[in-house]
Design a protein around this motif. Sequence first.
Motif, PDB file in Angstrom:
ATOM      1  N   GLU A 163      -1.208  -0.515   7.037  1.00 23.15           N
ATOM      2  CA  GLU A 163      -0.408   0.738   6.884  1.00 23.15           C
ATOM      3  C   GLU A 163      -0.097   1.705   6.047  1.00 23.15           C
ATOM      4  O   GLU A 163       0.387   2.625   5.881  1.00 23.15           O
ATOM      5  CB  GLU A 163       1.516   0.017   7.719  1.00 23.15           C
ATOM      6  CG  GLU A 163       2.076   0.754   7.960  1.00 23.15           C
ATOM      7  CD  GLU A 163       3.323   0.931   8.682  1.00 23.15           C
ATOM      8  OE1 GLU A 163       4.454   0.890   7.439  1.00 23.15           O
ATOM      9  OE2 GLU A 163       3.285  -0.772   9.475  1.00 23.15           O
ATOM     10  N   ARG A 164      -0.096   0.746   4.888  1.00 21.98           N
ATOM     11  CA  ARG A 164       0.116   1.397   3.341  1.00 21.98           C
ATOM     12  C   ARG A 164      -0.820   2.298   3.308  1.00 21.98           C
ATOM     13  O   ARG A 164      -1.359   2.645   2.668  1.00 21.98           O
ATOM     14  CB  ARG A 164      -0.123   0.418   2.252  1.00 21.98           C
ATOM     15  CG  ARG A 164       1.287  -0.472   2.294  1.00 21.98           C
ATOM     16  CD  ARG A 164       1.847  -1.407   1.319  1.00 21.98           C
ATOM     17  NE  ARG A 164       0.466  -2.130   0.485  1.00 21.98           N
ATOM     18  CZ  ARG A 164       0.378  -3.237   1.308  1.00 21.98           C
ATOM     19  NH1 ARG A 164       0.784  -4.368   1.355  1.00 21.98           N
ATOM     20  NH2 ARG A 164      -1.497  -4.072   0.445  1.00 21.98           N
ATOM     21  N   GLN A 165      -1.905   1.974   3.013  1.00 24.64           N
ATOM     22  CA  GLN A 165      -3.269   2.897   3.464  1.00 24.64           C
ATOM     23  C   GLN A 165      -3.244   4.069   4.619  1.00 24.64           C
ATOM     24  O   GLN A 165      -3.908   4.683   3.785  1.00 24.64           O
ATOM     25  CB  GLN A 165      -4.529   1.735   3.206  1.00 24.64           C
ATOM     26  CG  GLN A 165      -5.089   1.051   3.224  1.00 24.64           C
ATOM     27  CD  GLN A 165      -4.472   1.230   1.215  1.00 24.64           C
ATOM     28  OE1 GLN A 165      -5.731   1.992   0.930  1.00 24.64           O
ATOM     29  NE2 GLN A 165      -3.996   0.540   0.606  1.00 24.64           N
ATOM     30  N   ILE A 166      -2.779   4.119   5.433  1.00 23.26           N
ATOM     31  CA  ILE A 166      -2.402   4.798   6.642  1.00 23.26           C
ATOM     32  C   ILE A 166      -1.628   5.499   6.725  1.00 23.26           C
ATOM     33  O   ILE A 166      -1.683   7.148   6.809  1.00 23.26           O
ATOM     34  CB  ILE A 166      -3.431   4.950   7.629  1.00 23.26           C
ATOM     35  CG1 ILE A 166      -2.608   3.873   8.209  1.00 23.26           C
ATOM     36  CG2 ILE A 166      -5.197   4.669   7.401  1.00 23.26           C
ATOM     37  CD1 ILE A 166      -3.455   3.579   9.871  1.00 23.26           C
ATOM     38  N   GLY A 167      -0.838   5.790   6.267  1.00 25.03           N
ATOM     39  CA  GLY A 167       1.253   5.773   6.633  1.00 25.03           C
ATOM     40  C   GLY A 167       0.876   6.968   5.895  1.00 25.03           C
ATOM     41  O   GLY A 167       0.483   7.347   4.558  1.00 25.03           O
ATOM     42  N   LEU A 168       1.942   8.094   6.020  1.00 26.37           N
ATOM     43  CA  LEU A 168       2.675   8.887   5.370  1.00 26.37           C
ATOM     44  C   LEU A 168       4.098   8.785   4.708  1.00 26.37           C
ATOM     45  O   LEU A 168       4.943   8.097   5.236  1.00 26.37           O
ATOM     46  CB  LEU A 168       2.492  10.264   6.378  1.00 26.37           C
ATOM     47  CG  LEU A 168       0.960  10.624   6.583  1.00 26.37           C
ATOM     48  CD1 LEU A 168       1.415  11.445   7.452  1.00 26.37           C
ATOM     49  CD2 LEU A 168      -0.138  10.311   5.762  1.00 26.37           C
TER      50      LEU A 168
END
Length: 168
Positions: A163-168
């Motif tokens: 989530e941290r890698q692809i979240g905005l």
Amino acid sequence: MTTTMDATRMDIGALTPYLERSIRGFNGPVSAHKFAGGQSNPTFLLKAVNGNYVLRRQPSGPLLKSAHAVDREFRVLDELASTSVPVARAWHLCEEWAVIGAMFYVMSFEEGRIFWNPALTEIARDERRSYYDPVVRAMATLHDGDVEAAGLSDFGRAGNYFERQIGL
């Protein structure tokens, strides 16, 4: 005979006695040869009387706080050594900048071929599987491992990595 590379700005004369004091069995003199590739941390083959080693150091100049964390690399190698994950032996971490002008660590040199292109273009297509299989097995062993038993449960930020890698 000792040598150094201009790009390293390493004082081999200071490095050799330091490593002789810090790594059991280390025996100079030493020469350092920078590996041609690599990402953010310069990496060198150290040739000593008693064998070869690898030195990874932070680059020269100003560094971002979270970048070039050779101390983190060292810790992971050191902790994984007690598991079944195949890793180089972490011999010594030096946090004293005065030795060569940067934090560095020394690990074992492992014989093998270095492939700079992960597509393995140097290998015939029908032979690539035999090269990828050990990598996949090592990754599976790493991901199947017990983080707590490896001493790495406090390593990194808890939570959903993806989530941290692809979240905005």
